[in-house]
Design a protein around this motif. Structure first.
Motif, PDB file in Angstrom:
ATOM      1  N   ASN A   3     -30.001  46.581 -65.287  1.00 54.80           N
ATOM      2  CA  ASN A   3     -29.596  47.985 -65.360  1.00 54.80           C
ATOM      3  C   ASN A   3     -28.156  48.089 -64.901  1.00 54.80           C
ATOM      4  O   ASN A   3     -27.748  47.432 -63.953  1.00 54.80           O
ATOM      5  CB  ASN A   3     -30.493  48.857 -64.490  1.00 54.80           C
ATOM      6  CG  ASN A   3     -31.891  48.969 -65.055  1.00 54.80           C
ATOM      7  OD1 ASN A   3     -32.107  48.719 -66.237  1.00 54.80           O
ATOM      8  ND2 ASN A   3     -32.833  49.326 -64.230  1.00 54.80           N
ATOM      9  N   VAL A   4     -27.378  48.916 -65.569  1.00 56.24           N
ATOM     10  CA  VAL A   4     -25.950  49.027 -65.311  1.00 56.24           C
ATOM     11  C   VAL A   4     -25.649  50.396 -64.713  1.00 56.24           C
ATOM     12  O   VAL A   4     -26.180  51.404 -65.171  1.00 56.24           O
ATOM     13  CB  VAL A   4     -25.152  48.848 -66.632  1.00 56.24           C
ATOM     14  CG1 VAL A   4     -23.684  48.971 -66.397  1.00 56.24           C
ATOM     15  CG2 VAL A   4     -25.495  47.506 -67.270  1.00 56.24           C
ATOM     16  N   MET A   5     -24.796  50.422 -63.701  1.00 51.78           N
ATOM     17  CA  MET A   5     -24.388  51.689 -63.091  1.00 51.78           C
ATOM     18  C   MET A   5     -23.276  52.309 -63.946  1.00 51.78           C
ATOM     19  O   MET A   5     -22.300  51.636 -64.279  1.00 51.78           O
ATOM     20  CB  MET A   5     -23.860  51.455 -61.679  1.00 51.78           C
ATOM     21  CG  MET A   5     -24.897  50.935 -60.713  1.00 51.78           C
ATOM     22  SD  MET A   5     -26.151  52.160 -60.329  1.00 51.78           S
ATOM     23  CE  MET A   5     -25.173  53.353 -59.456  1.00 51.78           C
ATOM     24  N   ILE A   6     -23.446  53.571 -64.307  1.00 56.35           N
ATOM     25  CA  ILE A   6     -22.422  54.283 -65.065  1.00 56.35           C
ATOM     26  C   ILE A   6     -22.233  55.654 -64.435  1.00 56.35           C
ATOM     27  O   ILE A   6     -23.119  56.169 -63.763  1.00 56.35           O
ATOM     28  CB  ILE A   6     -22.788  54.409 -66.563  1.00 56.35           C
ATOM     29  CG1 ILE A   6     -24.136  55.117 -66.743  1.00 56.35           C
ATOM     30  CG2 ILE A   6     -22.808  53.054 -67.229  1.00 56.35           C
ATOM     31  CD1 ILE A   6     -24.511  55.368 -68.185  1.00 56.35           C
ATOM     32  N   ASN A   7     -21.069  56.256 -64.687  1.00 56.27           N
ATOM     33  CA  ASN A   7     -20.841  57.579 -64.101  1.00 56.27           C
ATOM     34  C   ASN A   7     -21.657  58.639 -64.847  1.00 56.27           C
ATOM     35  O   ASN A   7     -22.160  58.411 -65.944  1.00 56.27           O
ATOM     36  CB  ASN A   7     -19.349  57.909 -64.027  1.00 56.27           C
ATOM     37  CG  ASN A   7     -18.728  58.223 -65.362  1.00 56.27           C
ATOM     38  OD1 ASN A   7     -19.308  58.908 -66.192  1.00 56.27           O
ATOM     39  ND2 ASN A   7     -17.522  57.717 -65.587  1.00 56.27           N
ATOM     40  N   GLU A   8     -21.785  59.794 -64.248  1.00 52.12           N
ATOM     41  CA  GLU A   8     -22.661  60.846 -64.773  1.00 52.12           C
ATOM     42  C   GLU A   8     -22.237  61.362 -66.143  1.00 52.12           C
ATOM     43  O   GLU A   8     -23.078  61.663 -66.979  1.00 52.12           O
ATOM     44  CB  GLU A   8     -22.771  62.001 -63.779  1.00 52.12           C
ATOM     45  CG  GLU A   8     -23.653  61.697 -62.595  1.00 52.12           C
ATOM     46  CD  GLU A   8     -25.075  61.303 -62.987  1.00 52.12           C
ATOM     47  OE1 GLU A   8     -25.711  62.014 -63.787  1.00 52.12           O
ATOM     48  OE2 GLU A   8     -25.536  60.252 -62.498  1.00 52.12           O
ATOM     49  N   LYS A  11     -23.311  58.808 -68.578  1.00 51.39           N
ATOM     50  CA  LYS A  11     -24.772  58.807 -68.626  1.00 51.39           C
ATOM     51  C   LYS A  11     -25.283  59.941 -69.504  1.00 51.39           C
ATOM     52  O   LYS A  11     -26.202  59.743 -70.306  1.00 51.39           O
ATOM     53  CB  LYS A  11     -25.356  58.917 -67.222  1.00 51.39           C
ATOM     54  CG  LYS A  11     -26.861  58.854 -67.217  1.00 51.39           C
ATOM     55  CD  LYS A  11     -27.419  58.871 -65.812  1.00 51.39           C
ATOM     56  CE  LYS A  11     -28.931  58.853 -65.842  1.00 51.39           C
ATOM     57  NZ  LYS A  11     -29.508  58.796 -64.512  1.00 51.39           N
ATOM     58  N   ARG A  12     -24.697  61.128 -69.391  1.00 47.34           N
ATOM     59  CA  ARG A  12     -25.114  62.261 -70.237  1.00 47.34           C
ATOM     60  C   ARG A  12     -24.896  61.947 -71.715  1.00 47.34           C
ATOM     61  O   ARG A  12     -25.733  62.278 -72.563  1.00 47.34           O
ATOM     62  CB  ARG A  12     -24.361  63.537 -69.846  1.00 47.34           C
ATOM     63  CG  ARG A  12     -24.867  64.183 -68.572  1.00 47.34           C
ATOM     64  CD  ARG A  12     -24.303  65.584 -68.375  1.00 47.34           C
ATOM     65  NE  ARG A  12     -22.854  65.646 -68.404  1.00 47.34           N
ATOM     66  CZ  ARG A  12     -22.053  65.482 -67.349  1.00 47.34           C
ATOM     67  NH1 ARG A  12     -22.575  65.238 -66.165  1.00 47.34           N
ATOM     68  NH2 ARG A  12     -20.740  65.562 -67.473  1.00 47.34           N
ATOM     69  N   GLU A  13     -23.781  61.305 -72.026  1.00 48.92           N
ATOM     70  CA  GLU A  13     -23.503  60.923 -73.421  1.00 48.92           C
ATOM     71  C   GLU A  13     -24.510  59.883 -73.912  1.00 48.92           C
ATOM     72  O   GLU A  13     -25.005  59.969 -75.031  1.00 48.92           O
ATOM     73  CB  GLU A  13     -22.078  60.381 -73.561  1.00 48.92           C
ATOM     74  CG  GLU A  13     -21.010  61.441 -73.511  1.00 48.92           C
ATOM     75  CD  GLU A  13     -21.114  62.401 -74.678  1.00 48.92           C
ATOM     76  OE1 GLU A  13     -21.173  61.968 -75.839  1.00 48.92           O
ATOM     77  OE2 GLU A  13     -21.151  63.617 -74.418  1.00 48.92           O
ATOM     78  N   LYS A  60     -31.489  51.072 -71.122  1.00 43.00           N
ATOM     79  CA  LYS A  60     -31.082  50.147 -70.055  1.00 43.00           C
ATOM     80  C   LYS A  60     -29.839  50.659 -69.332  1.00 43.00           C
ATOM     81  O   LYS A  60     -29.645  50.387 -68.155  1.00 43.00           O
ATOM     82  CB  LYS A  60     -30.843  48.760 -70.617  1.00 43.00           C
ATOM     83  CG  LYS A  60     -32.114  48.090 -71.061  1.00 43.00           C
ATOM     84  CD  LYS A  60     -31.839  46.742 -71.648  1.00 43.00           C
ATOM     85  CE  LYS A  60     -33.141  46.126 -72.142  1.00 43.00           C
ATOM     86  NZ  LYS A  60     -32.921  44.836 -72.766  1.00 43.00           N
ATOM     87  N   TYR A  61     -29.005  51.386 -70.050  1.00 44.73           N
ATOM     88  CA  TYR A  61     -27.794  51.930 -69.441  1.00 44.73           C
ATOM     89  C   TYR A  61     -28.058  53.250 -68.711  1.00 44.73           C
ATOM     90  O   TYR A  61     -27.470  53.508 -67.663  1.00 44.73           O
ATOM     91  CB  TYR A  61     -26.692  52.129 -70.481  1.00 44.73           C
ATOM     92  CG  TYR A  61     -26.123  50.817 -70.960  1.00 44.73           C
ATOM     93  CD1 TYR A  61     -25.109  50.206 -70.233  1.00 44.73           C
ATOM     94  CD2 TYR A  61     -26.601  50.198 -72.095  1.00 44.73           C
ATOM     95  CE1 TYR A  61     -24.592  48.993 -70.648  1.00 44.73           C
ATOM     96  CE2 TYR A  61     -26.089  48.979 -72.521  1.00 44.73           C
ATOM     97  CZ  TYR A  61     -25.086  48.385 -71.793  1.00 44.73           C
ATOM     98  OH  TYR A  61     -24.584  47.178 -72.190  1.00 44.73           O
ATOM     99  N   SER A  62     -28.914  54.065 -69.267  1.00 48.57           N
ATOM    100  CA  SER A  62     -29.155  55.389 -68.665  1.00 48.57           C
ATOM    101  C   SER A  62     -30.250  55.349 -67.594  1.00 48.57           C
ATOM    102  O   SER A  62     -30.314  56.266 -66.776  1.00 48.57           O
ATOM    103  CB  SER A  62     -29.547  56.396 -69.739  1.00 48.57           C
ATOM    104  OG  SER A  62     -30.849  56.128 -70.225  1.00 48.57           O
TER     105      SER A  62
END
Length: 67
Positions: A3-8, A11-13, A60-62
């Motif tokens: 799992n990858v950490m992404i900014n909010e 993540k919404r996109e 996996k990203y979200s």
């Protein structure tokens, strides 16, 4: 893949894309069920599975299950 950490914002996109992919998966699957031609049925089922794999990758990203 971990799992990858992404900014909010991203993540919404990603979730928006996920919703699109799962919707397309369901549509192609339903069309395949109504289609009598074996070739078209096979193509629609293949498209459905491709859309599902796109959804799974984005999940996996979200880290989010969407419907």
């Amino acid at each position: 893949m971990k799992n990858v950490m992404i900014n909010e914002r991203i993540k919404r996109e990603v979730i928006r894309f996920q919703k699109s992919e799962i919707t397309e998966h369901v549509i192609y699957k339903k069309l395949a069920k109504c289609t009598k031609d074996p070739h078209n049925k096979r193509v629609l089922n293949q498209l459905s599975e491709e859309e599902k794999s796109h959804y799974d990758l984005l999940k996996k990203y979200s880290n989010t299950e969407v419907k």
